[in-house]
Write a protein that holds these residues in place. Sequence first.
Motif, PDB file in Angstrom:
ATOM      1  N   LEU A 635       0.819  -1.209   0.000  1.00 31.47           N
ATOM      2  CA  LEU A 635       0.000   0.000   0.000  1.00 31.47           C
ATOM      3  C   LEU A 635       0.854   1.260   0.000  1.00 31.47           C
ATOM      4  CD1 LEU A 635      -2.778  -1.112   2.522  1.00 31.47           C
ATOM      5  CD2 LEU A 635      -2.847  -1.162   0.041  1.00 31.47           C
ATOM      6  N   GLN A 636       1.956   1.224   0.731  1.00 33.23           N
ATOM      7  CA  GLN A 636       2.827   2.406   0.805  1.00 33.23           C
ATOM      8  C   GLN A 636       3.539   2.666  -0.512  1.00 33.23           C
ATOM      9  OE1 GLN A 636       5.387   1.559   4.141  1.00 33.23           O
ATOM     10  NE2 GLN A 636       3.710   1.735   5.634  1.00 33.23           N
ATOM     11  N   LYS A 637       4.026   1.605  -1.134  1.00 32.08           N
ATOM     12  CA  LYS A 637       4.780   1.768  -2.374  1.00 32.08           C
ATOM     13  C   LYS A 637       3.881   2.198  -3.532  1.00 32.08           C
ATOM     14  CE  LYS A 637       8.374  -1.651  -1.264  1.00 32.08           C
ATOM     15  NZ  LYS A 637       9.496  -0.685  -1.245  1.00 32.08           N
ATOM     16  N   ASN A 638       2.656   1.658  -3.552  1.00 31.95           N
ATOM     17  CA  ASN A 638       1.726   1.983  -4.639  1.00 31.95           C
ATOM     18  C   ASN A 638       2.421   1.835  -5.993  1.00 31.95           C
ATOM     19  OD1 ASN A 638      -0.808   2.705  -5.634  1.00 31.95           O
ATOM     20  ND2 ASN A 638      -0.305   4.886  -5.675  1.00 31.95           N
ATOM     21  N   ASP A 639       3.128   0.739  -6.149  1.00 39.40           N
ATOM     22  CA  ASP A 639       3.961   0.503  -7.324  1.00 39.40           C
ATOM     23  C   ASP A 639       3.123   0.434  -8.597  1.00 39.40           C
ATOM     24  OD1 ASP A 639       5.349  -1.629  -9.266  1.00 39.40           O
ATOM     25  OD2 ASP A 639       6.891  -0.628  -8.061  1.00 39.40           O
ATOM     26  N   PRO A 640       3.484   1.198  -9.644  1.00 40.67           N
ATOM     27  CA  PRO A 640       2.697   1.227 -10.889  1.00 40.67           C
ATOM     28  C   PRO A 640       2.572  -0.136 -11.554  1.00 40.67           C
ATOM     29  CG  PRO A 640       4.225   3.066 -10.835  1.00 40.67           C
ATOM     30  CD  PRO A 640       4.581   2.179  -9.680  1.00 40.67           C
ATOM     31  N   LEU A 641       3.649  -0.939 -11.541  1.00 37.83           N
ATOM     32  CA  LEU A 641       3.593  -2.253 -12.174  1.00 37.83           C
ATOM     33  C   LEU A 641       2.648  -3.184 -11.425  1.00 37.83           C
ATOM     34  CD1 LEU A 641       7.349  -2.820 -13.125  1.00 37.83           C
ATOM     35  CD2 LEU A 641       5.440  -2.246 -14.644  1.00 37.83           C
ATOM     36  N   PHE A 642       2.662  -3.080 -10.095  1.00 39.59           N
ATOM     37  CA  PHE A 642       1.751  -3.887  -9.300  1.00 39.59           C
ATOM     38  C   PHE A 642       0.300  -3.466  -9.556  1.00 39.59           C
ATOM     39  CE2 PHE A 642       0.594  -6.560  -5.784  1.00 39.59           C
ATOM     40  CZ  PHE A 642      -0.538  -5.961  -5.257  1.00 39.59           C
ATOM     41  N   GLN A 643       0.090  -2.168  -9.566  1.00 43.26           N
ATOM     42  CA  GLN A 643      -1.252  -1.648  -9.825  1.00 43.26           C
ATOM     43  C   GLN A 643      -1.756  -2.111 -11.204  1.00 43.26           C
ATOM     44  OE1 GLN A 643      -3.165   0.472  -7.713  1.00 43.26           O
ATOM     45  NE2 GLN A 643      -1.647  -0.068  -6.168  1.00 43.26           N
ATOM     46  N   LYS A 644      -0.859  -2.086 -12.172  1.00 39.99           N
ATOM     47  CA  LYS A 644      -1.231  -2.519 -13.525  1.00 39.99           C
ATOM     48  C   LYS A 644      -1.580  -4.002 -13.545  1.00 39.99           C
ATOM     49  CE  LYS A 644       0.350  -2.612 -18.342  1.00 39.99           C
ATOM     50  NZ  LYS A 644      -0.047  -4.031 -18.532  1.00 39.99           N
ATOM     51  N   ALA A 645      -0.854  -4.797 -12.789  1.00 47.43           N
ATOM     52  CA  ALA A 645      -1.125  -6.235 -12.752  1.00 47.43           C
ATOM     53  C   ALA A 645      -2.522  -6.506 -12.203  1.00 47.43           C
ATOM     54  CB  ALA A 645      -0.075  -6.945 -11.902  1.00 47.43           C
ATOM     55  N   ILE A 646      -2.896  -5.785 -11.158  1.00 46.87           N
ATOM     56  CA  ILE A 646      -4.240  -5.951 -10.603  1.00 46.87           C
ATOM     57  C   ILE A 646      -5.283  -5.499 -11.626  1.00 46.87           C
ATOM     58  CG2 ILE A 646      -5.820  -5.267  -8.773  1.00 46.87           C
ATOM     59  CD1 ILE A 646      -3.596  -7.062  -7.786  1.00 46.87           C
ATOM     60  N   GLN A 647      -5.025  -4.352 -12.262  1.00 44.02           N
ATOM     61  CA  GLN A 647      -5.984  -3.835 -13.234  1.00 44.02           C
ATOM     62  C   GLN A 647      -6.123  -4.772 -14.427  1.00 44.02           C
ATOM     63  OE1 GLN A 647      -7.969  -0.919 -12.889  1.00 44.02           O
ATOM     64  NE2 GLN A 647      -8.984  -2.052 -14.528  1.00 44.02           N
ATOM     65  N   ASP A 648      -5.020  -5.391 -14.833  1.00 45.38           N
ATOM     66  CA  ASP A 648      -5.085  -6.338 -15.947  1.00 45.38           C
ATOM     67  C   ASP A 648      -6.010  -7.514 -15.618  1.00 45.38           C
ATOM     68  OD1 ASP A 648      -1.602  -6.021 -17.073  1.00 45.38           O
ATOM     69  OD2 ASP A 648      -3.401  -4.804 -17.457  1.00 45.38           O
ATOM     70  N   GLY A 649      -5.911  -7.981 -14.368  1.00 48.92           N
ATOM     71  CA  GLY A 649      -6.791  -9.067 -13.955  1.00 48.92           C
ATOM     72  C   GLY A 649      -8.254  -8.650 -13.966  1.00 48.92           C
ATOM     73  N   ILE A 650      -8.520  -7.440 -13.481  1.00 44.76           N
ATOM     74  CA  ILE A 650      -9.887  -6.906 -13.486  1.00 44.76           C
ATOM     75  C   ILE A 650     -10.382  -6.763 -14.926  1.00 44.76           C
ATOM     76  CG2 ILE A 650     -11.330  -4.935 -12.888  1.00 44.76           C
ATOM     77  CD1 ILE A 650     -10.506  -6.421 -10.426  1.00 44.76           C
ATOM     78  N   ASP A 651      -9.523  -6.264 -15.795  1.00 42.10           N
ATOM     79  CA  ASP A 651      -9.906  -6.082 -17.208  1.00 42.10           C
ATOM     80  C   ASP A 651     -10.268  -7.415 -17.866  1.00 42.10           C
ATOM     81  OD1 ASP A 651      -9.503  -3.369 -16.997  1.00 42.10           O
ATOM     82  OD2 ASP A 651      -7.507  -3.395 -17.902  1.00 42.10           O
ATOM     83  N   THR A 652      -9.519  -8.458 -17.514  1.00 48.34           N
ATOM     84  CA  THR A 652      -9.805  -9.785 -18.065  1.00 48.34           C
ATOM     85  C   THR A 652     -11.207 -10.238 -17.672  1.00 48.34           C
ATOM     86  OG1 THR A 652      -7.465 -10.404 -17.992  1.00 48.34           O
ATOM     87  CG2 THR A 652      -9.070 -12.197 -18.131  1.00 48.34           C
ATOM     88  N   VAL A 653     -11.563 -10.019 -16.421  1.00 46.10           N
ATOM     89  CA  VAL A 653     -12.906 -10.367 -15.944  1.00 46.10           C
ATOM     90  C   VAL A 653     -13.953  -9.506 -16.635  1.00 46.10           C
ATOM     91  CG1 VAL A 653     -14.418 -10.433 -13.931  1.00 46.10           C
ATOM     92  CG2 VAL A 653     -12.038 -11.187 -13.728  1.00 46.10           C
ATOM     93  N   ASN A 654     -13.654  -8.227 -16.786  1.00 45.83           N
ATOM     94  CA  ASN A 654     -14.611  -7.303 -17.413  1.00 45.83           C
ATOM     95  C   ASN A 654     -14.928  -7.678 -18.853  1.00 45.83           C
ATOM     96  OD1 ASN A 654     -14.984  -5.714 -15.159  1.00 45.83           O
ATOM     97  ND2 ASN A 654     -13.498  -4.155 -15.757  1.00 45.83           N
ATOM     98  N   ARG A 655     -13.927  -8.214 -19.537  1.00 45.83           N
ATOM     99  CA  ARG A 655     -14.152  -8.581 -20.938  1.00 45.83           C
ATOM    100  C   ARG A 655     -15.188  -9.697 -21.078  1.00 45.83           C
ATOM    101  NH1 ARG A 655      -8.600  -7.100 -21.574  1.00 45.83           N
ATOM    102  NH2 ARG A 655      -7.846  -9.174 -20.987  1.00 45.83           N
ATOM    103  N   ARG A 656     -15.432 -10.424 -20.033  1.00 43.79           N
ATOM    104  CA  ARG A 656     -16.415 -11.502 -20.063  1.00 43.79           C
ATOM    105  C   ARG A 656     -17.808 -11.018 -19.661  1.00 43.79           C
ATOM    106  NH1 ARG A 656     -13.053 -16.357 -16.977  1.00 43.79           N
ATOM    107  NH2 ARG A 656     -11.345 -16.551 -18.488  1.00 43.79           N
ATOM    108  N   ALA A 657     -17.909  -9.791 -19.225  1.00 43.39           N
ATOM    109  CA  ALA A 657     -19.195  -9.256 -18.780  1.00 43.39           C
ATOM    110  C   ALA A 657     -20.156  -9.150 -19.956  1.00 43.39           C
ATOM    111  CB  ALA A 657     -19.004  -7.886 -18.130  1.00 43.39           C
ATOM    112  N   THR A 658     -21.430  -9.427 -19.706  1.00 42.25           N
ATOM    113  CA  THR A 658     -22.435  -9.372 -20.773  1.00 42.25           C
ATOM    114  C   THR A 658     -22.939  -7.965 -21.026  1.00 42.25           C
ATOM    115  OG1 THR A 658     -24.190  -9.861 -19.184  1.00 42.25           O
ATOM    116  CG2 THR A 658     -23.194 -11.728 -20.344  1.00 42.25           C
TER     117      THR A 658
END
Length: 706
Positions: A635-658
Amino acid sequence: MEIPNDSPVNPEQVTSAQERGNPADMAQSGDFNNSNSKKKKAGAEAGTSRGNKSFSIKLAPATNLWTTQKNGAVKLRMEETCCGGVSPLTVAQMFQETVNQCGDHVAIGFKQTNQWETLTFAEYYGECRKAAKSFLKLGLERFHGVGILGFNSPEWLIANVGAVLAGGLAVGIYATNTPEACKYVAQHCEANILVVENAHQLKKILEIQNQLPHLKAIIQYKFALEVHQPNIYMWKAFMKIGEKIPDAKLDEIMDSQMANQCCTLIYTSGTTGIPKAVMLSQDNLTWTANTAGKMVDIKRAGRERVVSFLPMSHVAAQMMDIWIPMKFGAATYFADPDALKGSLVNTLKEVRPTAFLGVPRVWEKIEEKMKETSAESSTLKRKIAIWAKGIGLQAGYNNMYGNTSVPCGFALANSLVFKKVRVLLGLDNCTKYFTGAAPITKDTLEFFLSLGIPIFELYGMSESTGPHTVSQKNYFRITSCGKTMEGCKTKVDKPDELGTGEICFWGRNIFMGYLNMDEQTQEAIDKVGWLHSGDLGKFDEDDFLYITGRIKELIITAGGENIAPIPIEDSVKSKLPIISNAMLIGDKRKFLSMLLTLKCYTDDETGAPLDALAPASVVFCHKHECPATFVSEVLQKNDPLFQKAIQDGIDTVNRRATSNAQKVQKWIILEKDFSIIGGELGPTMKLRRGIVLKMYKDIIESLYVD
């Protein structure tokens, strides 16, 4: 001619498309195939060709209150009351009755090259008969689906009603559906015909057409075809296909239809599993339209106007835009496809509806825009508005409790503020303001009440053909969804000490069953025939119903879409191995967000979550070049690469949304994992959603700050 902004739509002032002639390229514009007076006369004659015959009651033999077979029949829940005991009608009978009574009144209004055109009920009926005959020519089989995929338009209505007249099943498909979601619906209803709006929607069907064994034809109703195949037709060509089908053949099919058999499927959004097809009978539609219309004081024969803009695949929009207007001879005017993006108010100003239904999010958007405008006005105007709204709110509450007296200064407030607001919104002729499909906040209700716009809540579900309890000017309460419709019954099952229990329905509005789903149907309808809503509620001493919660863990967004959180949460955890718990947020909200916790070590004795990341979490971090080994470090580092990895996972799920409504728009990682000792989890490790909402209220609110 253009409808002037300072006068209501007048059927005498607006010429019909048939009388004026159509643009040369009707296929490009999506217009109807009636471009001269002879064809107009033929259409009008088709609308009244059956004369003023008295309609006989037509019911198929049935002993059960439910069925899951598409050609099955149900026993009607007749009551001795005036509404519950009215004679059953088919859609064809109801339509013919209205044509006989007010065939020359405006039924449909639509924009054509920026000018309003209209169809009368006689012409509308004639168009529906043409569509029905063309469906038959293309091979529509009895009780097979006609799927309609696109934004509201005259063609949508005509295809829908035409499918019913031809003996098929009218099936709305959400315009936001993915090809896969479209495939499920088309396969499940065994669709013979699919009607699509444009090239974008056609592309979805072309991707899946080889997997639709019952599909015989595709019809596009707007713009020019970009793909040419033998089984694809433009609307203009489609409407000509059935010209040689004898009227007598269609009449025979219409006469053979039974009021207690299915004619429409409303597909649920699949929030608790695969989508279910709610089977609605002819009597479900005609009886509910008649009863609901009377209960909310819909006037007959050309005295009402509505604007169609909510998705027609939704039962509320179908009841408000198709069936109630058909029963009462009201006019339905179509908004532009970008209505919810800002153009709706323009349509309201032109049409000036007498009744208006908006889901909570629509009312909230209007409220937000009005507040923005007010903030930019002068200090004096803001003070006048505040003064007027105080008076308006008091007057509204007085009226709500039957006190017709108004506070001192009301007439001046009405002149300075209320009338002007209604004119600016295009609601100056409106006497019936409705909301439904999702909960609406007390703040929004009071905001409009203070401006002299009392919003009446309706409550029901697809399985009750839309409304079951209604509110109107003579009986409404803020935050109540009204009183039970006449001819219906409502009970609170297994009430607690406060009188709260599951809301159950009874009446002729109750659906037939879920197509081909016996188990789910028996879960919804108990052994004695009550429909269990899954909602918790209670009555007050005046028989007003209040919804207090939901038994099933469903999220209902501000736009009225039902969303099951668990499948989305499970998908996120599956795609992101670092995530321990995921909780979807979005009830009554504009969009979905999510609370996330990271996998970490726990205290051996108490089970309390520790700061140290679990091995799987450390691996995930290192894989994405984040050196953290503690939750606090992440949480303190708020690393951009880590944040992107989480967002990529969310995006993958979103692509399956109807649909877009089912996509996660924002997320946040919490400081500690959920636990039993922390209170977020129950004894069986089940997520205690209500507790989490309270515990993390401030964090959740921060996700919705613009």
